[in-house]
Write a protein that holds these residues in place. Structure first.
Motif, short mmCIF file in Angstrom:
data_model
loop_
_atom_site.label_atom_id
_atom_site.label_comp_id
_atom_site.label_asym_id
_atom_site.label_seq_id
_atom_site.Cartn_x
_atom_site.Cartn_y
_atom_site.Cartn_z
N VAL A 1 0.82 -1.21 0.00
CA VAL A 1 0.00 0.00 0.00
C VAL A 1 0.86 1.27 0.00
CG1 VAL A 1 -1.93 -1.13 1.15
CG2 VAL A 1 -0.19 0.02 2.53
N LEU A 2 2.17 1.12 -0.07
CA LEU A 2 3.08 2.27 -0.01
C LEU A 2 3.62 2.60 -1.40
CD1 LEU A 2 4.87 4.28 1.68
CD2 LEU A 2 6.56 2.44 1.77
N PHE A 3 3.66 3.91 -1.71
CA PHE A 3 4.38 4.35 -2.90
C PHE A 3 4.98 5.72 -2.60
CE2 PHE A 3 0.18 6.20 -3.48
CZ PHE A 3 0.42 7.45 -4.05
N THR A 4 5.99 6.09 -3.38
CA THR A 4 6.64 7.39 -3.18
C THR A 4 6.22 8.35 -4.28
OG1 THR A 4 8.61 6.65 -4.38
CG2 THR A 4 8.61 6.41 -1.98
N LEU A 5 6.11 9.60 -3.90
CA LEU A 5 5.74 10.68 -4.81
C LEU A 5 6.90 11.67 -4.83
CD1 LEU A 5 3.69 12.32 -6.51
CD2 LEU A 5 2.69 13.10 -4.36
N GLY A 6 7.64 11.69 -5.92
CA GLY A 6 8.82 12.53 -6.01
C GLY A 6 8.57 13.76 -6.86
N GLY A 7 9.03 14.92 -6.40
CA GLY A 7 8.97 16.13 -7.19
C GLY A 7 7.80 17.04 -6.89
N ILE A 8 6.96 16.69 -5.91
CA ILE A 8 5.81 17.53 -5.61
C ILE A 8 6.23 18.93 -5.20
CG2 ILE A 8 5.66 16.91 -3.16
CD1 ILE A 8 2.67 17.21 -5.58
N TYR A 9 5.40 19.90 -5.43
CA TYR A 9 5.64 21.31 -5.11
C TYR A 9 6.77 21.88 -5.96
CZ TYR A 9 5.19 25.48 -2.14
OH TYR A 9 4.96 26.75 -1.68
N ASP A 10 6.57 21.78 -7.28
CA ASP A 10 7.50 22.38 -8.24
C ASP A 10 8.91 21.81 -8.15
OD1 ASP A 10 7.95 23.99 -10.39
OD2 ASP A 10 8.43 25.78 -9.22
N ASN A 11 8.98 20.52 -7.87
CA ASN A 11 10.29 19.84 -7.78
C ASN A 11 11.22 20.46 -6.76
OD1 ASN A 11 10.32 17.65 -9.82
ND2 ASN A 11 9.89 19.32 -11.22
N SER A 12 10.65 21.08 -5.72
CA SER A 12 11.51 21.77 -4.75
C SER A 12 11.82 20.91 -3.53
CB SER A 12 10.84 23.07 -4.29
OG SER A 12 9.64 22.80 -3.61
N LEU A 13 11.36 19.64 -3.54
CA LEU A 13 11.64 18.77 -2.40
C LEU A 13 12.91 17.97 -2.65
CD1 LEU A 13 8.14 17.36 -1.43
CD2 LEU A 13 9.20 19.54 -0.88
N SER A 14 13.80 18.02 -1.68
CA SER A 14 15.03 17.23 -1.82
C SER A 14 14.77 15.76 -1.54
CB SER A 14 16.10 17.76 -0.84
OG SER A 14 16.49 19.06 -1.19
N ASN A 15 13.68 15.45 -0.87
CA ASN A 15 13.35 14.06 -0.61
C ASN A 15 11.95 13.76 -1.14
OD1 ASN A 15 12.43 15.83 1.46
ND2 ASN A 15 11.81 14.05 2.65
N THR A 16 11.70 12.50 -1.45
CA THR A 16 10.39 12.11 -1.95
C THR A 16 9.39 12.02 -0.79
OG1 THR A 16 10.98 9.77 -1.74
CG2 THR A 16 11.35 10.81 -3.88
#
Length: 209
Positions: A126-141
């Motif tokens: 049931v787990l997945f990662t979402l990378g790049g949210i908020y204009d790709n400004s997150l250093s971590n997923t």
């Protein structure tokens, strides 16, 4: 010449009876009989019309995967799996690159960016990662959890993240939905500065695969 008396001679009432294999004639009437009454069959057999035949149990030809258990020919799937054979993890549908189609934020204007969805392995279906949210400004997923009652919905549990511009000290939380076709992703989320109780920013982004 001797005379033969026919007094007392009777015709067999069953002589012309046409009884089935599982019937016996009694006084001219066909009466059902149990052909299996004196037949003993093996454990995997049953008697049919006096003959032992192999019985195929409903689960003999069913192969349930990922810990699923067969019940009367159908697989009961463990939490996080679906499909006739429990072959599909709920997070399998959350995979690939999605591109921003529309965005509404309280603080900044997000224009054009993409996010990457990666499902975890079957140890956490049931787990997945979402990378790049908020204009790709997150250093971590961001880690997301699929809703068990409706796999097309998911939550973003409150978690820390580092903003590439403003640094650490932020948390993010939210919810999202995936379309039935799997090509439209909608994410509503709030970003908090840990020093304040009100959201630093609040956004709803729509992505197209």
């Amino acid at each position: 010449m001797a005379l033969v008396s026919l007094v007392g001679c009777k015709k067999d009432p069953c002589e012309e009876a046409n009884c089935a294999t599982n019937e016996a004639c009694v006084d001219g009437e066909c009466i059902p009989i149990d052909l299996c009454a004196n037949v003993t069959c093996a454990a995997n057999e049953e008697c049919q019309d006096g003959n032992c035949v192999v019985v195929i149990a409903p689960c003999d030809t069913v192969n349930c995967l990922n810990g699923g258990v067969c019940n009367n020919g159908l697989c009961d799937c463990p939490t996080g799996f679906e499909g006739d054979s429990c072959e599909t993890a709920l997070n399998d549908r959350y995979s690939g690159t999605f591109f921003l189609s529309a965005s509404v934020c309280d603080s900044i204007a997000l224009t054009s960016y993409n996010v990457e969805l990666i499902p975890a392995d079957t140890s956490n279906p049931v787990l997945f990662t979402l990378g790049g949210i908020y204009d790709n400004s997150l250093s971590n997923t961001v880690q997301c959890l699929v809703n068990l009652s409706d796999p097309l919905q998911f939550t973003i549990p409150s978690q820390s993240f580092v903003d590439d511009v403003f640094g650490s000290g932020f948390t993010i939380e939210g919810t999202g939905t995936l379309s039935n076709e799997g090509n439209t992703l909608t994410v509503s989320y709030e970003i908090y500065d840990v020093t304040f109780s009100t959201p630093w920013d609040s956004c709803t982004d729509v992505f197209i695969k």
